[in-house]
Design an enzyme around this catalytic site. Structure first.
Site, PDB file in Angstrom:
ATOM      1  N   ASP A  67     -12.645  67.293  12.031  1.00 40.42           N
ATOM      2  CA  ASP A  67     -11.537  67.529  12.962  1.00 40.42           C
ATOM      3  C   ASP A  67     -11.577  68.912  13.593  1.00 40.42           C
ATOM      4  O   ASP A  67     -11.370  69.065  14.799  1.00 40.42           O
ATOM      5  CB  ASP A  67     -10.190  67.359  12.244  1.00 40.42           C
ATOM      6  CG  ASP A  67      -9.882  65.908  11.928  1.00 40.42           C
ATOM      7  OD1 ASP A  67     -10.485  65.017  12.559  1.00 40.42           O
ATOM      8  OD2 ASP A  67      -9.031  65.658  11.047  1.00 40.42           O
ATOM      9  N   GLU A  99      -9.828  69.434   7.899  1.00 40.16           N
ATOM     10  CA  GLU A  99      -9.357  68.103   8.245  1.00 40.16           C
ATOM     11  C   GLU A  99      -7.860  68.170   8.505  1.00 40.16           C
ATOM     12  O   GLU A  99      -7.122  68.877   7.816  1.00 40.16           O
ATOM     13  CB  GLU A  99      -9.656  67.106   7.124  1.00 40.16           C
ATOM     14  CG  GLU A  99     -11.090  66.624   7.131  1.00 40.16           C
ATOM     15  CD  GLU A  99     -11.495  65.959   8.440  1.00 40.16           C
ATOM     16  OE1 GLU A  99     -10.863  64.944   8.810  1.00 40.16           O
ATOM     17  OE2 GLU A  99     -12.433  66.447   9.088  1.00 40.16           O
ATOM     18  N   LYS A 101      -4.351  66.054   8.786  1.00 42.14           N
ATOM     19  CA  LYS A 101      -3.655  64.825   8.401  1.00 42.14           C
ATOM     20  C   LYS A 101      -2.147  65.059   8.523  1.00 42.14           C
ATOM     21  O   LYS A 101      -1.686  66.185   8.434  1.00 42.14           O
ATOM     22  CB  LYS A 101      -3.994  64.428   6.958  1.00 42.14           C
ATOM     23  CG  LYS A 101      -5.479  64.305   6.665  1.00 42.14           C
ATOM     24  CD  LYS A 101      -6.155  63.236   7.507  1.00 42.14           C
ATOM     25  CE  LYS A 101      -5.815  61.840   7.053  1.00 42.14           C
ATOM     26  NZ  LYS A 101      -6.561  60.815   7.821  1.00 42.14           N
TER      27      LYS A 101
END
Length: 239
Positions: A67, A99, A101
């Site tokens: 990401d 990452e 989320k």
């Protein structure tokens, strides 16, 4: 001039901008990496570039899609891009990977840990550099920082417990809860900030961790050349 007041203003601006971006329909939920990319680009020095994409090495190995990648912007060659805005970045050039989320929990920590490992296992070269006309021996490879970014999170004690399982995660930030830095020198401890200091603390944490790395080791471009050329080969044993 009130320095603390200036930094509190920085905190407010960073948090407000991040909250607005993360709540925008385009970036909501699973697709908020662009908000974090904008966040990092808003304060990191120009020596760092920030993009999403893949990391590859001279052996032909490629990481999973990442990401957020923070990588060297001054000396990194072989940066390829796609129409979707993703970059293919040499493993030697990477400082940190994250990452993004919506929530930090055991499942997303495991997911991020696996993504980070797909980068840290890649082959990296290190070559000496010429400084003021003098050859300097290659420096040791720097650690690749791994982290997770989110809006919400489980409590900090649970995160600490899971760090025994997910050893590739070094830090994280959930803007509505807390930011944290993992210390594994002896036993696992977590330095963390919460409430009004969450985002600003993370701002300082990432700057300090990048400072500790200095500059990534020099890439040995000859290893990439020898992997892709059929009729011309460099002698890697000689400078």
């Amino acid at each position: 001039m009130d320095i603390k007041s200036l930094f509190n203003t920085k905190q407010t601006i960073l948090e407000s901008k991040l909250s607005v971006l993360l709540e925008h329909p385009v970036t909501k939920g699973e697709h908020c990496e662009s908000a974090w990319i904008d966040f990092f680009r808003s304060f990191l020095p120009n020596k760092y570039a920030v993009d999403k994409g893949f990391v590859f090495d001279s052996k032909g190995n490629v990481s999973e899609q990442i990401d957020i990648i923070i990588y060297d912007a001054l000396y990194a060659p072989l940066i390829f891009g796609t129409d979707a805005g993703e970059k293919f970045i040499t493993a030697e050039s990477v400082y940190a990977v994250f990452e993004s989320k919506p929530t930090i929990n055991k499942e997303t920590l495991e997911y991020a840990n696996n993504k980070i490992k797909s980068v840290t296992v890649l082959e990296r070269s290190a070559r000496g550099v010429i400084n003021a006309g003098k050859y300097c021996q290659p420096r040791k490879l720097t650690k690749i920082i791994g982290g997770i970014l989110s809006i919400d999170s489980i409590n900090i004690d649970n995160i600490k417990e899971y760090m025994n399982l997910f050893k590739s995660i070094d830090l994280g930030c959930a803007i509505k809860n807390h930011s944290f830095l993992v210390n594994r020198e002896t036993e696992i401890t977590l330095l963390h900030a919460s409430g009004e200091e969450t985002v600003l603390a993370f701002f300082y944490i990432i700057l300090d961790e990048l400072y500790k790395l200095g500059t990534v080791a020099g890439i040995d471009i000859r290893s990439y050349a020898n992997a892709t050329l059929d009729n011309f080969k460099f002698n890697i044993d000689k400078e």
